[in-house]
Design an enzyme around this catalytic site. Structure first.
Site, short mmCIF file in Angstrom:
data_model
loop_
_atom_site.label_atom_id
_atom_site.label_comp_id
_atom_site.label_asym_id
_atom_site.label_seq_id
_atom_site.Cartn_x
_atom_site.Cartn_y
_atom_site.Cartn_z
CD GLU A 1 40.60 55.56 55.33
OE1 GLU A 1 41.69 54.98 55.50
OE2 GLU A 1 39.63 54.99 54.81
CB THR B 1 33.54 49.12 51.06
OG1 THR B 1 34.62 49.89 50.53
CG2 THR B 1 33.06 48.12 50.02
CG ASP C 1 38.41 50.64 50.02
OD1 ASP C 1 37.61 50.97 49.13
OD2 ASP C 1 38.36 51.11 51.16
CB SER C 2 40.00 54.84 48.67
OG SER C 2 38.87 54.74 49.51
CB CYS D 1 37.19 51.01 46.14
SG CYS D 1 36.97 52.80 45.94
CG ASN D 2 30.76 50.74 46.03
OD1 ASN D 2 29.86 50.11 45.50
ND2 ASN D 2 31.18 50.46 47.26
CB SER D 3 35.16 55.62 44.03
OG SER D 3 34.29 56.24 44.95
CE1 TYR E 1 42.42 56.37 45.72
CE2 TYR E 1 41.53 55.05 43.94
CZ TYR E 1 42.60 55.46 44.69
OH TYR E 1 43.84 54.96 44.42
N GLY E 2 36.37 59.21 46.25
CA GLY E 2 35.05 59.70 45.83
C GLY E 2 35.03 61.12 45.30
#
Length: 270
Positions: free
Chosen positions: A158, A188, A15-16, A78-80, A47-48
């Site tokens: 974050e 997430t 994930d980011s 990670c969705n991005s 990342y978005g």
């Protein structure tokens, strides 16, 4: 699959940042005997707001790193990344290792048959990819899908902002997303805000349970491939890699979710 993998091989999750930790936690609940390696690209988070090219380049480096660690599966938490680089990762690794993501199991789930209008909140990169809408419409033509970019949420989660500071931002976003049956938290990181989002809607809007749906799919596929681990692995603890010096809030969340018996390592990968 070229590399020798067994049920005892670890699962790689990336994930980011901290968002994927809740997917990893659900894996520990549903598959308590599994060993895993986690990578959070904390140096480049969020990342978005990154370009598609950047996301594809970096995620390939992380996927390669986890593959080299002899993981039996990759979980793109990670969705991005999933909405911008899944095709690239699949092309490179699909014959070598099992690949999972946090989008496909959700959009294929029959839970969508129960709704008429759903809201999706996500990072700008996920929204711009239009990945969710295309996938959902492929399976559920009846659904009215409303997407909204919520760029502030992932960075403040974050960085460990206090909830009293986050709540007004959540309310400001969700005030634009009413008259829906269900909401999909398509990042997430947002899973850390489930209670606050439920409170906003007073229980009248269903929150789709991403963690459970995704991990059920992972468990099912590992079982089909005879790669599910049924026996506890002693003297092996989860490993958490970060691409920056280990952020205090990242370490705190890891310890809360997984206890003291974990390894945290900083690696100059990216």
């Amino acid at each position: 699959m070229n590399m020798k993998i067994t049920p005892l091989s670890p699962i790689g999750i990336f994930d980011s940042g901290i968002g994927g930790l809740l997917i990893a936690k659900e894996m520990k609940i549903q598959m308590p005997n599994e060993d895993f390696i986690y990578f959070g690209d904390t140096k480049n988070m969020p990342y978005g707001e990154k370009s598609k090219e950047f996301i594809r380049k970096n995620s390939m480096k992380i996927a390669s790193f986890l593959y080299e660690k002899k993981c039996k599966a990759l979980v793109i938490a990670c969705n991005s990344i999933a909405s911008n680089a899944l095709d690239l990762i699949q092309k490179q690794f699909h014959k070598k290792i099992l690949i999972f993501n946090v989008i496909d199991p959700v959009v294929k789930n029959t839970i969508f048959l129960s709704y008429k209008k759903i809201g999706i909140i996500a990072t700008p990169a996920t929204i711009h990819s239009n990945f969710y809408t295309k996938k959902i419409k492929r399976y559920y033509h009846h659904l009215d899908v409303v997407q909204m970019s919520t760029p502030l949420l992932a960075p403040i989660i974050e960085n460990g902002w206090e909830m009293k500071k986050i709540n007004p931002i959540i309310k400001n976003y969700l005030n634009h997303l009413k008259s829906i049956d269900a909401i999909l938290l398509a990042c997430t990181h947002y899973l850390f805000l489930k209670q606050e989002i439920e409170n906003f809607y007073h229980g009248k809007v269903h929150l789709i349970d991403i963690q459970k749906i995704v991990v059920q799919e992972i468990k099912k596929k590992l079982s089909e491939k005879k790669l599910l681990c049924f026996h506890p692995i002693y003297n092996r603890f989860p490993i958490f890699y970060t691409s920056s010096s280990i952020p205090i809030f990242f370490e705190k969340k890891v310890r809360i979710l997984f206890g003291r018996n974990v390894f945290l390592k900083h690696i100059f990968l990216i």
